[in-house]
Design an enzyme around this catalytic site. Structure first.
Site, PDB file in Angstrom:
ATOM      1  N   ASN A   7      -7.390  -5.327  -6.297  1.00 20.24           N
ATOM      2  CA  ASN A   7      -6.280  -4.379  -6.162  1.00 20.24           C
ATOM      3  C   ASN A   7      -6.357  -3.425  -7.346  1.00 20.24           C
ATOM      4  O   ASN A   7      -6.022  -3.797  -8.470  1.00 20.24           O
ATOM      5  CB  ASN A   7      -4.944  -5.136  -6.162  1.00 20.24           C
ATOM      6  CG  ASN A   7      -3.746  -4.203  -6.212  1.00 20.24           C
ATOM      7  OD1 ASN A   7      -3.882  -2.998  -5.961  1.00 20.24           O
ATOM      8  ND2 ASN A   7      -2.581  -4.742  -6.520  1.00 20.24           N
ATOM      9  N   TRP A   8      -6.815  -2.218  -7.065  1.00 15.49           N
ATOM     10  CA  TRP A   8      -6.993  -1.246  -8.156  1.00 15.49           C
ATOM     11  C   TRP A   8      -5.690  -0.606  -8.616  1.00 15.49           C
ATOM     12  O   TRP A   8      -5.656   0.115  -9.590  1.00 15.49           O
ATOM     13  CB  TRP A   8      -7.987  -0.151  -7.704  1.00 15.49           C
ATOM     14  CG  TRP A   8      -9.415  -0.542  -7.948  1.00 15.49           C
ATOM     15  CD1 TRP A   8      -9.908  -1.804  -8.047  1.00 15.49           C
ATOM     16  CD2 TRP A   8     -10.522   0.340  -8.138  1.00 15.49           C
ATOM     17  NE1 TRP A   8     -11.261  -1.763  -8.281  1.00 15.49           N
ATOM     18  CE2 TRP A   8     -11.659  -0.467  -8.346  1.00 15.49           C
ATOM     19  CE3 TRP A   8     -10.672   1.725  -8.152  1.00 15.49           C
ATOM     20  CZ2 TRP A   8     -12.934   0.079  -8.569  1.00 15.49           C
ATOM     21  CZ3 TRP A   8     -11.938   2.264  -8.370  1.00 15.49           C
ATOM     22  CH2 TRP A   8     -13.045   1.446  -8.579  1.00 15.49           C
ATOM     23  N   LYS A   9      -4.613  -0.828  -7.891  1.00 18.03           N
ATOM     24  CA  LYS A   9      -3.328  -0.186  -8.207  1.00 18.03           C
ATOM     25  C   LYS A   9      -3.557   1.325  -8.386  1.00 18.03           C
ATOM     26  O   LYS A   9      -4.410   1.880  -7.703  1.00 18.03           O
ATOM     27  CB  LYS A   9      -2.692  -0.834  -9.435  1.00 18.03           C
ATOM     28  CG  LYS A   9      -2.691  -2.355  -9.349  1.00 18.03           C
ATOM     29  CD  LYS A   9      -1.811  -3.016 -10.353  1.00 18.03           C
ATOM     30  CE  LYS A   9      -1.974  -4.527 -10.238  1.00 18.03           C
ATOM     31  NZ  LYS A   9      -0.936  -5.263 -10.907  1.00 18.03           N
ATOM     32  N   HIS A  85       3.424  -6.089  -1.964  1.00 17.75           N
ATOM     33  CA  HIS A  85       3.035  -6.425  -3.343  1.00 17.75           C
ATOM     34  C   HIS A  85       4.291  -6.458  -4.214  1.00 17.75           C
ATOM     35  O   HIS A  85       5.233  -5.692  -3.977  1.00 17.75           O
ATOM     36  CB  HIS A  85       2.038  -5.391  -3.872  1.00 17.75           C
ATOM     37  CG  HIS A  85       1.449  -5.797  -5.188  1.00 17.75           C
ATOM     38  ND1 HIS A  85       2.087  -5.554  -6.376  1.00 17.75           N
ATOM     39  CD2 HIS A  85       0.313  -6.473  -5.491  1.00 17.75           C
ATOM     40  CE1 HIS A  85       1.342  -6.058  -7.368  1.00 17.75           C
ATOM     41  NE2 HIS A  85       0.264  -6.620  -6.850  1.00 17.75           N
ATOM     42  N   GLU A  87       4.952  -5.249  -6.969  1.00 19.70           N
ATOM     43  CA  GLU A  87       5.353  -3.965  -7.569  1.00 19.70           C
ATOM     44  C   GLU A  87       6.079  -3.092  -6.550  1.00 19.70           C
ATOM     45  O   GLU A  87       6.959  -2.299  -6.909  1.00 19.70           O
ATOM     46  CB  GLU A  87       4.118  -3.267  -8.164  1.00 19.70           C
ATOM     47  CG  GLU A  87       3.676  -3.974  -9.447  1.00 19.70           C
ATOM     48  CD  GLU A  87       2.187  -3.974  -9.706  1.00 19.70           C
ATOM     49  OE1 GLU A  87       1.465  -3.141  -9.135  1.00 19.70           O
ATOM     50  OE2 GLU A  87       1.732  -4.825 -10.494  1.00 19.70           O
ATOM     51  N   GLU A 154       1.299 -14.691  -4.728  1.00 22.87           N
ATOM     52  CA  GLU A 154       1.263 -14.089  -6.059  1.00 22.87           C
ATOM     53  C   GLU A 154       2.576 -14.398  -6.776  1.00 22.87           C
ATOM     54  O   GLU A 154       3.587 -13.714  -6.543  1.00 22.87           O
ATOM     55  CB  GLU A 154       1.085 -12.575  -5.949  1.00 22.87           C
ATOM     56  CG  GLU A 154      -0.249 -12.174  -5.352  1.00 22.87           C
ATOM     57  CD  GLU A 154      -0.706 -10.825  -5.891  1.00 22.87           C
ATOM     58  OE1 GLU A 154      -1.742 -10.784  -6.551  1.00 22.87           O
ATOM     59  OE2 GLU A 154      -0.005  -9.829  -5.680  1.00 22.87           O
ATOM     60  N   GLY A 160      -0.406  -9.822 -14.071  1.00 27.34           N
ATOM     61  CA  GLY A 160      -0.687  -9.000 -15.250  1.00 27.34           C
ATOM     62  C   GLY A 160      -0.223  -9.628 -16.547  1.00 27.34           C
ATOM     63  O   GLY A 160      -0.226  -8.973 -17.595  1.00 27.34           O
ATOM     64  N   SER A 196      -3.297 -12.887 -12.596  1.00 24.09           N
ATOM     65  CA  SER A 196      -4.017 -13.246 -13.826  1.00 24.09           C
ATOM     66  C   SER A 196      -5.299 -14.051 -13.578  1.00 24.09           C
ATOM     67  O   SER A 196      -5.626 -14.961 -14.341  1.00 24.09           O
ATOM     68  CB  SER A 196      -3.082 -13.978 -14.790  1.00 24.09           C
ATOM     69  OG  SER A 196      -2.051 -13.102 -15.202  1.00 24.09           O
ATOM     70  N   GLY A 217      -6.124  -8.205  -9.750  1.00 21.39           N
ATOM     71  CA  GLY A 217      -5.702  -6.887 -10.225  1.00 21.39           C
ATOM     72  C   GLY A 217      -6.598  -6.393 -11.347  1.00 21.39           C
ATOM     73  O   GLY A 217      -7.696  -5.872 -11.134  1.00 21.39           O
ATOM     74  N   GLY A 218      -6.163  -6.601 -12.583  1.00 25.57           N
ATOM     75  CA  GLY A 218      -6.850  -6.062 -13.760  1.00 25.57           C
ATOM     76  C   GLY A 218      -8.345  -6.338 -13.797  1.00 25.57           C
ATOM     77  O   GLY A 218      -9.145  -5.447 -14.125  1.00 25.57           O
TER      78      GLY A 218
HETATM   79  C1  PEP Z   1      -2.047  -7.979  -8.609  1.00 32.08           C
HETATM   80  O1  PEP Z   1      -1.462  -6.999  -9.077  1.00 32.08           O
HETATM   81  O2  PEP Z   1      -2.083  -8.169  -7.387  1.00 32.08           O
HETATM   82  C2  PEP Z   1      -2.678  -8.889  -9.540  1.00 32.08           C
HETATM   83  C3  PEP Z   1      -3.118 -10.029  -9.068  1.00 32.08           C
HETATM   84  O3  PEP Z   1      -2.789  -8.465 -10.839  1.00 32.08           O
HETATM   85  P1  PEP Z   1      -3.484  -9.238 -12.066  1.00 32.08           P
HETATM   86  O4  PEP Z   1      -4.729  -9.894 -11.542  1.00 32.08           O
HETATM   87  O5  PEP Z   1      -3.775  -8.176 -13.053  1.00 32.08           O
HETATM   88  O6  PEP Z   1      -2.504 -10.257 -12.538  1.00 32.08           O
END
Ligand code: PEP
Length: 234
Positions: A7-9, A85, A87, A154, A160, A196, A217-218
């Site tokens: 997920n590049w956001k 998601h 967010e 999630e 994050g 994470s 994500g990150g």
């Molecule tokens: C996400 O935003 O879906 C996510 C899993 O982020 P991260 O891996 O950075 O926690």
């Protein structure tokens, strides 16, 4: 086969995506790999890497300024779309009803919805994790699903944050989701873990019962982080 979704956001660029696709095409993997990228990158030629969007309108068409419909994202190549998601739920007040309508739109346009469910820290502290997750699944998954869907668990407090639930907590959450899906006649639906994930914890997490892959994500933004994760997941 596990499913690994990045997920590049609101990050990256068309040039960076082209570079990552070139890097990913060099590796051998049995896993299904999907990159969920901003709308403006969905038309890029991605070879064996699947592209997905990160949101979609709950409406078919009409006076919804700024929204993008499922038909439109399908037209430019999206095969997947993240819905619900944390967010979106947090900054745009998306409820399970809205998430379900978005997932329905995706399905009607041949797009696989990746439906995110998870508890906040307050809900966790109040001992409500399992009830929240179960309700999220029951209320966010459309009725009468006949095509593929994906669920992503999630925990919202861990996204994050550099922290993950314990193995037992992940196992318990995935069991509740698997049981709920089974009750809904959706046995076999992949249930991914997200929040994470990094190269140090990926292989341990996918080894947990009922974990069908990862939503990242990150650590999905750079090939140097993502490729070792994909390769560590068997
Ligand atoms: C996400 O935003 O879906 C996510 C899993 O982020 P991260 O891996 O950075 O926690």
């Amino acid at each position: 086969m596990k499913t690994i979704i990045g997920n590049w956001k609101m990050n990256g660029s068309r040039a960076k995506l082209a570079e990552m696709i070139a890097d990913l095409s060099q590796i051998e993997t049995q896993n299904r790999v999907v990159l969920c990228v901003p709308f403006t990158m969905l038309d890029i030629d991605s070879g064996t890497i699947n592209l997905g969007a990160q949101d979609v309108s709950a409406h078919k068409s009409g006076a919804y300024t700024g929204e993008v419909s499922a038909e439109m994202i399908a037209e430019v190549g999206a095969k997947y779309v993240i819905v619900g998601h944390s967010e979106r739920r947090m900054y745009h007040d998306e409820t399970n009803d809205i998430v379900r309508a978005k997932a329905q739109m995706a399905l009607e346009n041949g797009i696989t919805p990746i439906i995110c469910v998870g508890e906040t820290m307050d809900e966790k502290r109040a001992g409500k994790t399992m009830d929240v997750i179960e309700a999220c699944v029951r209320e966010s998954v459309p009725n009468d699903v006949h095509d593929d869907i994906i669920i992503a668990y999630e925990p919202r407090w861990a996204i994050g944050a550099g922290i993950t639930p314990t193995t037992q907590e992940i196992a318990d959450a995935h069991r509740v989701i698997a049981d709920t899906l089974s009750y809904m006649g959706l046995d076999g639906t992949p249930i991914l873990y997200g929040a994470s994930v990094n190269v140090s914890n990926a292989s341990d997490i996918v080894a947990i019962k009922n974990v069908g892959g990862l939503l990242i994500g990150g650590a999905s933004l750079k090939s140097a982080d993502l490729i070792p994760i994909i390769e560590s997941v068997k």
